[in-house]
Design a protein around this motif. Structure first.
Motif, PDB file in Angstrom:
ATOM      1  N   PRO A   1      25.380  35.888  -2.367  1.00  0.00           N
ATOM      2  CA  PRO A   1      25.510  35.855  -3.881  1.00  0.00           C
ATOM      3  C   PRO A   1      26.001  36.879  -4.604  1.00  0.00           C
ATOM      4  O   PRO A   1      26.436  38.166  -4.264  1.00  0.00           O
ATOM      5  CB  PRO A   1      23.798  36.197  -4.076  1.00  0.00           C
TER       6      PRO A   1
ATOM      7  N   ARG B   1      26.223  32.353  -9.142  1.00  0.00           N
ATOM      8  CA  ARG B   1      25.965  32.898  -7.670  1.00  0.00           C
ATOM      9  C   ARG B   1      27.082  33.414  -7.175  1.00  0.00           C
ATOM     10  O   ARG B   1      27.171  34.733  -6.559  1.00  0.00           O
ATOM     11  CB  ARG B   1      25.228  31.834  -6.940  1.00  0.00           C
TER      12      ARG B   1
ATOM     13  N   HIS C   1      19.477  25.814  -2.608  1.00  0.00           N
ATOM     14  CA  HIS C   1      20.139  27.093  -2.301  1.00  0.00           C
ATOM     15  C   HIS C   1      18.995  27.870  -1.598  1.00  0.00           C
ATOM     16  O   HIS C   1      19.253  29.171  -1.477  1.00  0.00           O
ATOM     17  CB  HIS C   1      20.204  27.792  -3.543  1.00  0.00           C
TER      18      HIS C   1
ATOM     19  N   ALA D   1      25.973  27.498  -9.614  1.00  0.00           N
ATOM     20  CA  ALA D   1      26.864  27.939  -8.421  1.00  0.00           C
ATOM     21  C   ALA D   1      27.857  28.883  -8.766  1.00  0.00           C
ATOM     22  O   ALA D   1      28.204  30.028  -8.072  1.00  0.00           O
ATOM     23  CB  ALA D   1      27.376  26.758  -7.737  1.00  0.00           C
TER      24      ALA D   1
ATOM     25  N   LEU E   1      23.090  25.912   4.355  1.00  0.00           N
ATOM     26  CA  LEU E   1      22.045  27.049   3.520  1.00  0.00           C
ATOM     27  C   LEU E   1      22.090  28.158   4.282  1.00  0.00           C
ATOM     28  O   LEU E   1      22.234  29.386   3.841  1.00  0.00           O
ATOM     29  CB  LEU E   1      20.809  26.560   3.003  1.00  0.00           C
TER      30      LEU E   1
ATOM     31  N   CYS F   1      23.980  22.612 -12.745  1.00  0.00           N
ATOM     32  CA  CYS F   1      23.996  22.949 -11.488  1.00  0.00           C
ATOM     33  C   CYS F   1      25.250  23.653 -11.029  1.00  0.00           C
ATOM     34  O   CYS F   1      25.296  24.630 -10.312  1.00  0.00           O
ATOM     35  CB  CYS F   1      23.802  21.876 -10.410  1.00  0.00           C
TER      36      CYS F   1
ATOM     37  N   LEU G   1      20.016  21.789  -7.641  1.00  0.00           N
ATOM     38  CA  LEU G   1      20.977  22.742  -6.845  1.00  0.00           C
ATOM     39  C   LEU G   1      19.741  23.170  -5.615  1.00  0.00           C
ATOM     40  O   LEU G   1      19.000  23.991  -5.756  1.00  0.00           O
ATOM     41  CB  LEU G   1      21.535  23.787  -7.591  1.00  0.00           C
TER      42      LEU G   1
ATOM     43  N   THR H   1      20.046  33.066  -6.522  1.00  0.00           N
ATOM     44  CA  THR H   1      21.000  31.874  -7.372  1.00  0.00           C
ATOM     45  C   THR H   1      20.108  32.196  -8.671  1.00  0.00           C
ATOM     46  O   THR H   1      18.954  31.684  -8.879  1.00  0.00           O
ATOM     47  CB  THR H   1      20.902  30.756  -6.745  1.00  0.00           C
TER      48      THR H   1
ATOM     49  N   HIS I   1      25.911  28.926   1.706  1.00  0.00           N
ATOM     50  CA  HIS I   1      26.225  27.964   0.652  1.00  0.00           C
ATOM     51  C   HIS I   1      25.136  27.520  -0.109  1.00  0.00           C
ATOM     52  O   HIS I   1      24.025  27.571   0.424  1.00  0.00           O
ATOM     53  CB  HIS I   1      27.051  26.778   1.647  1.00  0.00           C
ATOM     54  N   VAL I   2      25.651  26.796  -1.123  1.00  0.00           N
ATOM     55  CA  VAL I   2      24.576  26.137  -1.754  1.00  0.00           C
ATOM     56  C   VAL I   2      25.134  24.657  -1.850  1.00  0.00           C
ATOM     57  O   VAL I   2      26.206  24.321  -1.456  1.00  0.00           O
ATOM     58  CB  VAL I   2      24.377  26.624  -3.351  1.00  0.00           C
TER      59      VAL I   2
END
Length: 375
Positions: free
Chosen positions: A373, A186, A316, A183, A289, A179, A314, A164, A293-294
């Motif tokens: 990512p 990413r 991650h 995302a 995670l 943030c 964030l 990220t 996902h984040v």
């Protein structure tokens, strides 16, 4: 003497510790009684360096003492001393490294210390080891000498490779949109990492006002904007009540914030975005995670950076002990850089504690779903 060996101090070391203390520090010494107390205290750890002497014996050549405040994410290097005549043997470096490891073993992410302003060699040691100056306290020591305060973010040797990109917020109030930019970078494109996008997303997701100055972002607004720009969000919020209104005294400001939030919620539901009226758990976050996902996590700005404001970070990554977060707030005034604010390893217990805001303990997150990512 041979290279130093570091071990926990025991009561039998007090004579040697007292001798070093008296030889190194002309004032502000730790007493024998305090050494005895601190060696046995659960919230302190005293480490000694020892090495074999030419005659085949073993001598204590230095010590480090670390204090752990209950409920805090930081440790304090209370004292570090090397016996006279032992300079240049790497004892100070070894003790400092051992103190950092002890802090990490106690789930602390920051190690702070004070050092005499005239202690040139100690200051050089700390700077070489990556500590940054965060302040100065005049007349700190008994002889009137000032203290310099230093701090280091502890990361450890096993830093995972995370995908990220980091983005530093360019204003005091755009942590949420910053943030969201990370995302988007990413999962969609690094082209989003731009101040124009930062302000655009903030305008679209803001609650219009906060306690003072421009508004901040709340979870429904962030989720709405995330979906508008091609992401797949999910809202977790521990209450159905409107947010950040309990301290708003101005009736007009209160009305505008309420209208903005009701609009966000209506649009989120109309878009079919999942909404969970419950507090997310650490196990839930770790599982998400692991799926790639984040999550934008609301944290207490007071516990994170000393300011009584809601703040977004964030999450991650996860290494089995820590949740890795990007904190978009970089404290330039104390020479912090993006490297200090990216990939911060927050121990599970610490994250669980800081991921709450206000008297009600509001817990909120915006999950952003993705498989891998952006490349």
């Amino acid at each position: 003497m041979s290279a130093p060996r570091i071990r926990p101090a025991v009561i039998a070391d007090i004579d040697a510790l007292d001798t070093i203390e008296k030889a190194v520090f002309p004032t502000d010494r730790i007493s024998r009684r305090s050494f005895r107390t601190l060696i046995d205290r659960p919230t302190a750890e005293t480490l000694v360096a020892e090495a074999e002497t030419a005659g085949g014996g073993v001598a204590v050549t230095g010590y480090a003492m670390i204090l752990f405040r209950a409920g805090a994410a930081l440790a304090r290097l209370y004292s570090l001393a090397v016996a006279p005549g032992q300079a240049g043997r790497g004892i100070g470096r070894a003790l400092l490294a051992a103190a950092e490891k002890a802090a990490m073993d106690h789930d602390r992410i920051l190690l702070r210390l004070e050092v005499r302003e005239d202690n040139v060699s100690a200051i050089a040691l700390y700077k070489t080891a990556g500590y940054r100056r965060i302040g100065r306290v005049a007349d700190y020591y008994a002889d009137g000498m000032a203290a310099l305060r230093f701090e280091k973010l502890l990361r450890g040797p096993d830093r995972p490779q995370l995908g990220t990109p980091f983005y530093e917020q360019s204003t005091d109030f755009t942590c949420g949109s910053a943030c969201l930019l990370m995302a988007l970078a990413r999962y969609r494109s690094s082209a989003f990492l731009d101040p124009v996008w930062e302000i655009r997303l903030w305008r679209e997701a803001t609650t219009v006002f906060m306690l003072a100055g421009p508004g901040g972002c709340e979870p429904f607004g962030l989720a709405m904007v995330a979906r508008d720009h091609g992401l797949e969000p999910e809202v977790w919020c521990s209450t159905e009540e409107l947010l950040f209104l309990e301290t708003v005294r101005d009736s007009e400001k209160h009305r505008v914030m309420e209208l903005a939030q009701r609009d966000f919620r209506a649009r989120v539901r109309a878009a079919g975005t999942p909404v969970h009226t419950e507090a997310f758990t650490l196990d839930w976050l770790r599982a998400r995670l692991a799926e790639g996902h984040v999550a934008l996590i609301l944290v207490s700005g007071y516990l994170m950076m000393g300011k009584k404001v809601p703040h977004w970070v964030l999450a991650h990554g996860d290494d089995g002990r820590h949740i890795f977060v990007h904190d978009p707030w970089v404290e330039d005034e104390v020479d912090e850089t993006a490297a200090d604010a990216a990939d911060i390893p927050v121990p599970y217990a610490v994250l669980d504690r800081i991921a709450r805001f206000g008297r009600s303990g509001l817990r909120a997150a915006v999950l952003i779903k993705g498989k891998a990512p952006h490349v």
